[in-house]
Design an enzyme around this catalytic site. Structure first.
Site, PDB file in Angstrom:
ATOM      1  N   PRO A  12       0.794  -1.232   0.000  1.00 41.82           N
ATOM      2  CG  PRO A  12      -0.152  -1.126   2.120  1.00 41.82           C
ATOM      3  CD  PRO A  12       0.519  -2.070   1.166  1.00 41.82           C
ATOM      4  CG  ASN A  13      -0.155   4.286   1.353  1.00 43.71           C
ATOM      5  OD1 ASN A  13      -1.141   4.887   0.909  1.00 43.71           O
ATOM      6  ND2 ASN A  13      -0.177   3.662   2.515  1.00 43.71           N
ATOM      7  NE  ARG A  20       4.145   6.603   1.539  1.00 46.97           N
ATOM      8  CZ  ARG A  20       4.379   5.360   1.919  1.00 46.97           C
ATOM      9  NH1 ARG A  20       4.717   4.438   1.033  1.00 46.97           N
ATOM     10  NH2 ARG A  20       4.251   5.018   3.183  1.00 46.97           N
ATOM     11  CE1 TYR A  25       9.077   4.843   2.139  1.00 43.31           C
ATOM     12  CE2 TYR A  25       7.654   6.771   2.327  1.00 43.31           C
ATOM     13  CZ  TYR A  25       8.091   5.554   2.810  1.00 43.31           C
ATOM     14  OH  TYR A  25       7.542   5.036   3.949  1.00 43.31           O
ATOM     15  CG  ASN A  76       8.439  -2.147  -0.120  1.00 39.83           C
ATOM     16  OD1 ASN A  76       7.948  -2.235   1.006  1.00 39.83           O
ATOM     17  ND2 ASN A  76       9.058  -1.061  -0.536  1.00 39.83           N
ATOM     18  CB  ALA A  79       1.739   0.179   6.151  1.00 36.48           C
ATOM     19  CG  HIS A  82       5.455  -2.005   9.973  1.00 36.79           C
ATOM     20  ND1 HIS A  82       6.812  -2.311   9.974  1.00 36.79           N
ATOM     21  CD2 HIS A  82       5.307  -0.996   9.061  1.00 36.79           C
ATOM     22  CE1 HIS A  82       7.439  -1.512   9.106  1.00 36.79           C
ATOM     23  NE2 HIS A  82       6.548  -0.717   8.547  1.00 36.79           N
ATOM     24  CD  GLU A 103      10.756  -7.612   5.378  1.00 37.80           C
ATOM     25  OE1 GLU A 103      10.911  -8.737   5.923  1.00 37.80           O
ATOM     26  OE2 GLU A 103      10.537  -6.568   6.024  1.00 37.80           O
ATOM     27  CG  HIS A 105      11.440  -2.393   4.043  1.00 29.41           C
ATOM     28  ND1 HIS A 105      10.075  -2.303   4.065  1.00 29.41           N
ATOM     29  CD2 HIS A 105      11.759  -3.559   4.652  1.00 29.41           C
ATOM     30  CE1 HIS A 105       9.577  -3.360   4.681  1.00 29.41           C
ATOM     31  NE2 HIS A 105      10.572  -4.146   5.045  1.00 29.41           N
ATOM     32  CB  ILE A 106      12.294   2.654  -0.508  1.00 22.66           C
ATOM     33  CG1 ILE A 106      11.678   1.889  -1.691  1.00 22.66           C
ATOM     34  CG2 ILE A 106      12.983   3.947  -0.960  1.00 22.66           C
ATOM     35  CD1 ILE A 106      10.493   2.579  -2.332  1.00 22.66           C
ATOM     36  CB  SER A 107      12.743   4.289   4.280  1.00 18.90           C
ATOM     37  OG  SER A 107      11.767   3.443   4.881  1.00 18.90           O
ATOM     38  NE  ARG A 116       7.366   4.519   9.312  1.00 20.34           N
ATOM     39  CZ  ARG A 116       6.306   4.581   8.493  1.00 20.34           C
ATOM     40  NH1 ARG A 116       5.999   3.553   7.736  1.00 20.34           N
ATOM     41  NH2 ARG A 116       5.552   5.668   8.450  1.00 20.34           N
TER      42      ARG A 116
HETATM   43  C1  DQA Z   1       8.491   0.917   3.352  1.00 23.14           C
HETATM   44  C2  DQA Z   1       8.634   1.180   4.846  1.00 23.14           C
HETATM   45  C3  DQA Z   1       7.307   0.994   5.559  1.00 23.14           C
HETATM   46  O1  DQA Z   1       7.439   1.268   6.926  1.00 23.14           O
HETATM   47  C4  DQA Z   1       6.274   1.942   4.983  1.00 23.14           C
HETATM   48  O2  DQA Z   1       5.014   1.691   5.578  1.00 23.14           O
HETATM   49  C5  DQA Z   1       6.183   1.915   3.511  1.00 23.14           C
HETATM   50  C6  DQA Z   1       7.396   1.764   2.730  1.00 23.14           C
HETATM   51  C7  DQA Z   1       9.795   1.234   2.583  1.00 23.14           C
HETATM   52  O3  DQA Z   1       9.901   0.794   1.441  1.00 23.14           O
HETATM   53  O4  DQA Z   1      10.671   1.930   3.089  1.00 23.14           O
HETATM   54  O5  DQA Z   1       5.118   2.115   2.938  1.00 23.14           O
HETATM   55  O6  DQA Z   1       8.202  -0.450   3.165  1.00 23.14           O
END
Ligand code: DQA
Length: 152
Positions: A12-13, A20, A25, A76, A79, A82, A103, A105-107, A116
């Site tokens: 999501p997102n 965003r 990101y 990825n 959210a 978590h 798995e 994650h960008i951040s 998180r």
């Molecule tokens: C994320 C990190 C998550 O905490 C966050 O909810 C995201 C992006 C990342 O790619 O850094 O939507 O997965």
């Protein structure tokens, strides 16, 4: 040469990438990320399909599809990382089927809010790569390419 398919699944997102929180990101859109990822996959001899959904059920069904089509996965979970036990339960089926699930994650979630700092996916992932921007995805593809049994 047999085709090695990789599903690159985004939660999501992540469809809002580019707009965003660019300070977190980056400025690349999901479309641009998809292009870079599919190009890199091709260089590694992989066929990547990049998808995004805001829905937990759809993400679960894509993990089932990965098992059924013998595809490795770059995930990825955004959210859902978590708190989604449904995603955890679907994700475990991938390594159980002898496939690789990375798995990404960008951040770096550990450098961010406390909520998180928990991942319900990491314990069932083959590996986890985070905090490197889009390179998290590219390194995941490299890992998948290196792990491929020559016969698959
Ligand atoms: C994320 C990190 C998550 O905490 C966050 O909810 C995201 C992006 C990342 O790619 O850094 O939507 O997965």
């Amino acid at each position: 040469m047999p085709e090695h398919r990789v599903l690159v699944l985004n939660g999501p997102n992540l469809g809002r990438l580019g707009a965003r929180q660019p300070e977190v990101y980056g400025s690349m859109t999901l479309l641009e990320l998809g292009q870079v990822v599919t190009d890199q996959a091709e260089k590694l001899g992989l066929t990547a399909e990049v998808r995004q959904t805001d829905g937990e059920a759809e993400l679960v069904s894509w993990l089932h599809e990965a098992v059924d089509t013998h595809s490795d996965v770059v995930l990825n979970p955004a959210a859902f990382t978590h708190y989604s036990y449904a995603l955890h339960d679907a994700a475990v089926l991938v390594p159980e089927a002898g496939l690789t699930l990375i798995e990404v994650h960008i951040s770096n979630p550990y450098a961010r809010e406390i909520f998180r700092h928990t991942s319900v996916i990491s314990s069932v992932a083959t590996g986890v790569i985070m905090g490197l921007g889009i390179d998290s995805y590219l390194l995941a593809l490299t890992a998948i390419a290196k792990r491929l049994p020559s016969s698959r």
